[in-house]
Design an enzyme around this catalytic site. Structure first.
Site, PDB file in Angstrom:
ATOM      1  N   THR A  56       0.838  -1.198   0.000  1.00 28.56           N
ATOM      2  CA  THR A  56       0.000   0.000   0.000  1.00 28.56           C
ATOM      3  C   THR A  56       0.875   1.252   0.000  1.00 28.56           C
ATOM      4  O   THR A  56       2.084   1.175  -0.196  1.00 28.56           O
ATOM      5  CB  THR A  56      -1.042  -0.063   1.154  1.00 28.56           C
ATOM      6  OG1 THR A  56      -1.946   1.020   0.984  1.00 28.56           O
ATOM      7  CG2 THR A  56      -0.408   0.010   2.535  1.00 28.56           C
ATOM      8  N   LYS A  78       3.160   1.581  -3.993  1.00 28.30           N
ATOM      9  CA  LYS A  78       2.529   0.856  -5.103  1.00 28.30           C
ATOM     10  C   LYS A  78       3.277   1.015  -6.432  1.00 28.30           C
ATOM     11  O   LYS A  78       3.358   0.072  -7.205  1.00 28.30           O
ATOM     12  CB  LYS A  78       1.072   1.296  -5.269  1.00 28.30           C
ATOM     13  CG  LYS A  78       0.149   0.797  -4.158  1.00 28.30           C
ATOM     14  CD  LYS A  78      -1.275   1.227  -4.441  1.00 28.30           C
ATOM     15  CE  LYS A  78      -2.241   0.695  -3.412  1.00 28.30           C
ATOM     16  NZ  LYS A  78      -3.638   0.846  -3.836  1.00 28.30           N
ATOM     17  N   ASP A 110      -7.195  -3.636  -7.346  1.00 23.06           N
ATOM     18  CA  ASP A 110      -8.107  -2.540  -6.974  1.00 23.06           C
ATOM     19  C   ASP A 110      -9.339  -2.493  -7.886  1.00 23.06           C
ATOM     20  O   ASP A 110     -10.465  -2.301  -7.418  1.00 23.06           O
ATOM     21  CB  ASP A 110      -7.383  -1.193  -7.013  1.00 23.06           C
ATOM     22  CG  ASP A 110      -6.451  -1.011  -5.820  1.00 23.06           C
ATOM     23  OD1 ASP A 110      -6.722  -1.615  -4.767  1.00 23.06           O
ATOM     24  OD2 ASP A 110      -5.452  -0.280  -5.941  1.00 23.06           O
ATOM     25  N   GLY A 115      -5.016   9.106  -7.251  1.00 15.72           N
ATOM     26  CA  GLY A 115      -4.455   7.753  -7.347  1.00 15.72           C
ATOM     27  C   GLY A 115      -5.534   6.689  -7.384  1.00 15.72           C
ATOM     28  O   GLY A 115      -5.453   5.721  -8.151  1.00 15.72           O
ATOM     29  N   ILE A 149     -16.416   5.542  -2.879  1.00 16.81           N
ATOM     30  CA  ILE A 149     -15.413   4.551  -2.468  1.00 16.81           C
ATOM     31  C   ILE A 149     -14.826   4.887  -1.096  1.00 16.81           C
ATOM     32  O   ILE A 149     -14.118   4.091  -0.512  1.00 16.81           O
ATOM     33  CB  ILE A 149     -14.290   4.350  -3.514  1.00 16.81           C
ATOM     34  CG1 ILE A 149     -13.376   5.568  -3.608  1.00 16.81           C
ATOM     35  CG2 ILE A 149     -14.852   3.994  -4.878  1.00 16.81           C
ATOM     36  CD1 ILE A 149     -12.010   5.217  -4.198  1.00 16.81           C
ATOM     37  N   GLY A 207     -18.479   2.019   0.003  1.00 16.17           N
ATOM     38  CA  GLY A 207     -17.169   1.615  -0.517  1.00 16.17           C
ATOM     39  C   GLY A 207     -16.413   0.580   0.297  1.00 16.17           C
ATOM     40  O   GLY A 207     -15.338   0.148  -0.115  1.00 16.17           O
TER      41      GLY A 207
HETATM   42  P1  ATR Z   1      -5.469   9.376  -3.662  1.00 10.02           P
HETATM   43  O1  ATR Z   1      -4.161   8.960  -4.228  1.00 10.02           O
HETATM   44  O2  ATR Z   1      -5.731   8.819  -2.304  1.00 10.02           O
HETATM   45  O3  ATR Z   1      -6.618   9.202  -4.602  1.00 10.02           O
HETATM   46  P2  ATR Z   1      -4.877  12.082  -4.337  1.00 10.02           P
HETATM   47  O4  ATR Z   1      -4.048  11.555  -5.447  1.00 10.02           O
HETATM   48  O5  ATR Z   1      -4.319  13.161  -3.485  1.00 10.02           O
HETATM   49  O6  ATR Z   1      -5.320  10.942  -3.355  1.00 10.02           O
HETATM   50  O7  ATR Z   1      -6.283  12.554  -4.957  1.00 10.02           O
HETATM   51  C1  ATR Z   1      -7.244  13.108  -4.215  1.00 10.02           C
HETATM   52  C2  ATR Z   1      -8.421  13.513  -5.127  1.00 10.02           C
HETATM   53  O8  ATR Z   1      -9.380  14.160  -4.320  1.00 10.02           O
HETATM   54  C3  ATR Z   1      -8.037  14.486  -6.222  1.00 10.02           C
HETATM   55  O9  ATR Z   1      -8.895  14.285  -7.329  1.00 10.02           O
HETATM   56  C4  ATR Z   1      -8.329  15.824  -5.557  1.00 10.02           C
HETATM   57  O10 ATR Z   1      -8.588  16.878  -6.450  1.00 10.02           O
HETATM   58  P3  ATR Z   1      -7.374  17.756  -7.077  1.00 10.02           P
HETATM   59  O11 ATR Z   1      -6.853  16.978  -8.248  1.00 10.02           O
HETATM   60  O12 ATR Z   1      -8.011  19.036  -7.447  1.00 10.02           O
HETATM   61  O13 ATR Z   1      -6.358  17.911  -5.983  1.00 10.02           O
HETATM   62  C5  ATR Z   1      -9.598  15.486  -4.809  1.00 10.02           C
HETATM   63  N1  ATR Z   1      -9.857  16.403  -3.679  1.00 10.02           N
HETATM   64  C6  ATR Z   1      -9.192  16.451  -2.516  1.00 10.02           C
HETATM   65  N2  ATR Z   1      -9.748  17.395  -1.700  1.00 10.02           N
HETATM   66  C7  ATR Z   1     -10.766  17.961  -2.410  1.00 10.02           C
HETATM   67  C8  ATR Z   1     -11.731  18.988  -2.134  1.00 10.02           C
HETATM   68  N3  ATR Z   1     -11.763  19.628  -0.958  1.00 10.02           N
HETATM   69  N4  ATR Z   1     -12.663  19.278  -3.086  1.00 10.02           N
HETATM   70  C9  ATR Z   1     -12.650  18.631  -4.273  1.00 10.02           C
HETATM   71  N5  ATR Z   1     -11.765  17.652  -4.588  1.00 10.02           N
HETATM   72  C10 ATR Z   1     -10.839  17.321  -3.687  1.00 10.02           C
END
Ligand code: ATR
Length: 287
Positions: free
Chosen positions: A62, A66, A102, A131, A222, A245
């Protein structure tokens, strides 16, 4: 001989994987162990060496390993190759195989909660472009979704994801938009899937008007902590179908368990309750 498997990550103490695999080991009366090993990046190689030497039969990988683990495997499965990330490793003919479950977990969860969810699906809105979104886009492409619209707070992240997966999407149109465009796309959407981190710890999207969706739409999140996220609660309030999820976490574990211990385990209500109780206990301790 006792078969030993693991989950590695950094940090790892929050992982529910030991609970899941220990439940299945006990249920099938197997001689096996499954441990969480806190593994900083500089120790990743060591763990792979321990699998090569036979100390472990494999395990789950994890965050944040990954992608790095993908390059340490001898062979990788088509799913892992497309995502360039592995969450499960096992051994075959003395080689370490890297796999990614996944997408399987995502599909198996929906198949179990909402049989027929994928019949006559025309348009799907995917919220988020992080991700966790990647495996889900690929899984939806594999189920021949007609059209997927990736809506994200940062439009360029959605576009970059669509560009990466376009080459796999023979029958699926991949479009992108800003999350503020939700109401524009909602009226003819069959499924909304939140793959972003919004929902964690009860956070919610600023403005997402679910009322513009058809009455038959399914809303899936999810995020499983809490299991009833604000998005799912909002959908329930207006009588839309919902799917949580937690099952994705449980189902993604099953293929690895089979590779290591030789039994394909069932995701049943007892397991879901067990993991849910643990999540709630952690939350209560924090309060
Ligand atoms: P993970 O790998 O766990 O999926 P990540 O890569 O940081 O985490 O992605 C988080 C997702 O949640 C992204 O799509 C992020 O949007 P951005 O690309 O604009 O950063 C979204 N996200 C996180 N906080 C948010 C918020 N307050 N409102 C809308 N989208 C949010």
């Amino acid at each position: 001989m006792t078969k030993k498997a693991f989950v590695i990550g950094h940090p790892i103490s929050h992982s529910k994987s030991p609970t899941i695999h220990k439940y299945w080991i006990a249920k099938h009366q197997l001689s096996g162990t499954y441990e969480a090993i806190n593994t900083p990046p500089e120790k990743l190689n060591e763990i792979f060496n321990d699998v090569r030497s036979g100390q472990y039969i494999g395990g789950n990988i994890t965050l944040p390993h990954k992608q790095a683990a993908f390059f340490l495997c001898d062979l990788t499965t088509p799913e892992a190759k497309k995502l360039k990330a592995v969450n499960t490793i096992f051994k075959k003919n003395n080689q370490i195989i890297g796999h990614n479950t996944d997408g399987y977990g995502f599909l198996a969860n929906l198949d179990q909660q909402i049989p027929d969810w994928d019949k006559n699906i025309k348009k799907i809105i995917v919220l988020g472009a992080g991700g966790a979104t990647r495996a889900i886009i690929l899984a939806l492409i594999n189920r021949n979704a007609n059209e997927i619209i990736i809506l994200n707070r940062t439009l360029k992240n959605a576009k970059s994801l669509a560009n990466q997966f376009e080459k796999f999407s023979k029958n699926t149109r991949l479009n992108t938009g800003h999350i503020e465009d939700f109401a524009k796309h909602a009226p003819n959407t069959d499924i909304v899937i939140n793959t972003s981190s919004v929902g964690l710890n009860n956070t919610s999207f600023d403005e997402l008007d679910l009322k513009s969706l058809p009455k038959t739409a399914l809303v899936h999140d999810i995020v499983y902590s809490p299991i009833n996220t604000p998005l799912l609660n909002a959908a329930k309030t207006i009588n839309l179908k919902t799917a949580d999820g937690l099952g994705m976490l449980l189902h993604q574990a099953a293929p690895g368990f089979e590779k290591w211990f030789g039994v394909f385990p069932e995701v049943n209500k007892e397991l879901k309750k067990l993991v849910l109780n643990e999540l709630n206990a952690v939350k209560n301790n924090k309060n």
